[in-house]
Enzyme design. Structure first.
Site, PDB file in Angstrom:
ATOM      1  N   ASP A 102       0.849  -1.189   0.000  1.00 22.68           N
ATOM      2  CA  ASP A 102       0.000   0.000   0.000  1.00 22.68           C
ATOM      3  C   ASP A 102       0.882   1.235   0.000  1.00 22.68           C
ATOM      4  O   ASP A 102       2.009   1.211   0.514  1.00 22.68           O
ATOM      5  CB  ASP A 102      -0.913   0.025   1.224  1.00 22.68           C
ATOM      6  CG  ASP A 102      -1.958  -1.078   1.196  1.00 22.68           C
ATOM      7  OD1 ASP A 102      -2.402  -1.442   0.092  1.00 22.68           O
ATOM      8  OD2 ASP A 102      -2.320  -1.584   2.270  1.00 22.68           O
ATOM      9  N   ASP A 159      -7.173  -1.312  -4.334  1.00 18.69           N
ATOM     10  CA  ASP A 159      -8.212  -0.986  -3.352  1.00 18.69           C
ATOM     11  C   ASP A 159      -9.151   0.087  -3.895  1.00 18.69           C
ATOM     12  O   ASP A 159     -10.375   0.025  -3.733  1.00 18.69           O
ATOM     13  CB  ASP A 159      -7.588  -0.492  -2.049  1.00 18.69           C
ATOM     14  CG  ASP A 159      -6.726  -1.530  -1.367  1.00 18.69           C
ATOM     15  OD1 ASP A 159      -6.983  -2.731  -1.553  1.00 18.69           O
ATOM     16  OD2 ASP A 159      -5.789  -1.135  -0.649  1.00 18.69           O
TER      17      ASP A 159
END
Length: 214
Positions: free
Chosen positions: A146, A180
């Protein structure tokens, strides 16, 4: 030549996965774990890794989560094929399904392969792809990369507020990746505009596309 709904879905999935993986590999090989690059006060790149689902959430064991993702993506591909055959379903809904599928597939790649493709050095060293000593985890046990962080605004709760009085509130805290974001955008648009397709209110039709469908 008019692009079909199936071709549009394939193009969206492929483009999203390629861009997602390019960003992840670049961050993984140029940032040490926890390193932050401030682009603006409200937008930063922060290299973090997680074992969980979107936005760092957790759900069961690592192996279960990886296998669950694989099953989910397989099911989504089947759903896309089914909906592409329906003349009452337009390109917008197919695009949303493709975004959700691409996002799930992008994170699957991390879970399945990153453990064997990269090492996991201590900061401030950065990871190396295909290291001589092998990766940091077995197949199916990799971590999701991420990097996007948007601390849009913060404030302190008034002292008189129960439970949270005097504490600082930061919006938006989760660190996430492009996969995401694709899942979130696809799901939100489906919920807002395409719930009729999910409810089963439209019957299946033969494998003939409506050329006027949008």
């Amino acid at each position: 030549m008019k692009i079909t709904k199936g071709q549009a879905a394939a193009a969206i999935i492929l483009a999203t996965i390629i861009l997602d993986q390019f960003i992840k590999i670049w961050v993984k090989t140029h940032f040490y774990l926890g390193e932050e690059l401030r682009i603006a006060e409200w937008f930063r790149l922060v290299f973090v890794e997680n074992d969980g689902m979107a936005f760092g959430m957790q759900m069961g064991s690592k192996l279960f989560l990886t296998l669950f993702r694989i099953v989910a993506v397989t099911a989504l591909c089947w759903v896309i094929v089914r909906f592409c055959r329906r003349s009452d379903v337009g390109y917008g809904f197919i695009a949303c399904l493709a975004l959700v599928t691409a996002g799930a597939a992008g994170n699957i790649i991390d879970c399945v392969f990153y453990g064997v493709l990269f090492n996991d050095p201590m900061p401030p060293a950065v990871a190396v792809m295909m290291p001589d000593g092998g990766g940091y985890a077995p197949l199916l046990y990799g971590k999701v990369v991420d990097m996007f962080y948007f601390p849009l605004f913060s404030f302190d709760w008034p002292e008189w507020m129960p439970w949270v009085g005097g504490e600082n509130f930061l919006f938006f805290q989760p660190v996430f990746n492009l996969a995401d974001a694709a899942i979130s955008v696809g799901m939100v648009v489906i919920i807002l505009f395409y719930t009729k397709h999910l409810s089963g209110s439209h019957s299946d039709e033969p494998a003939v596309e409506d050329q006027t469908s949008r």
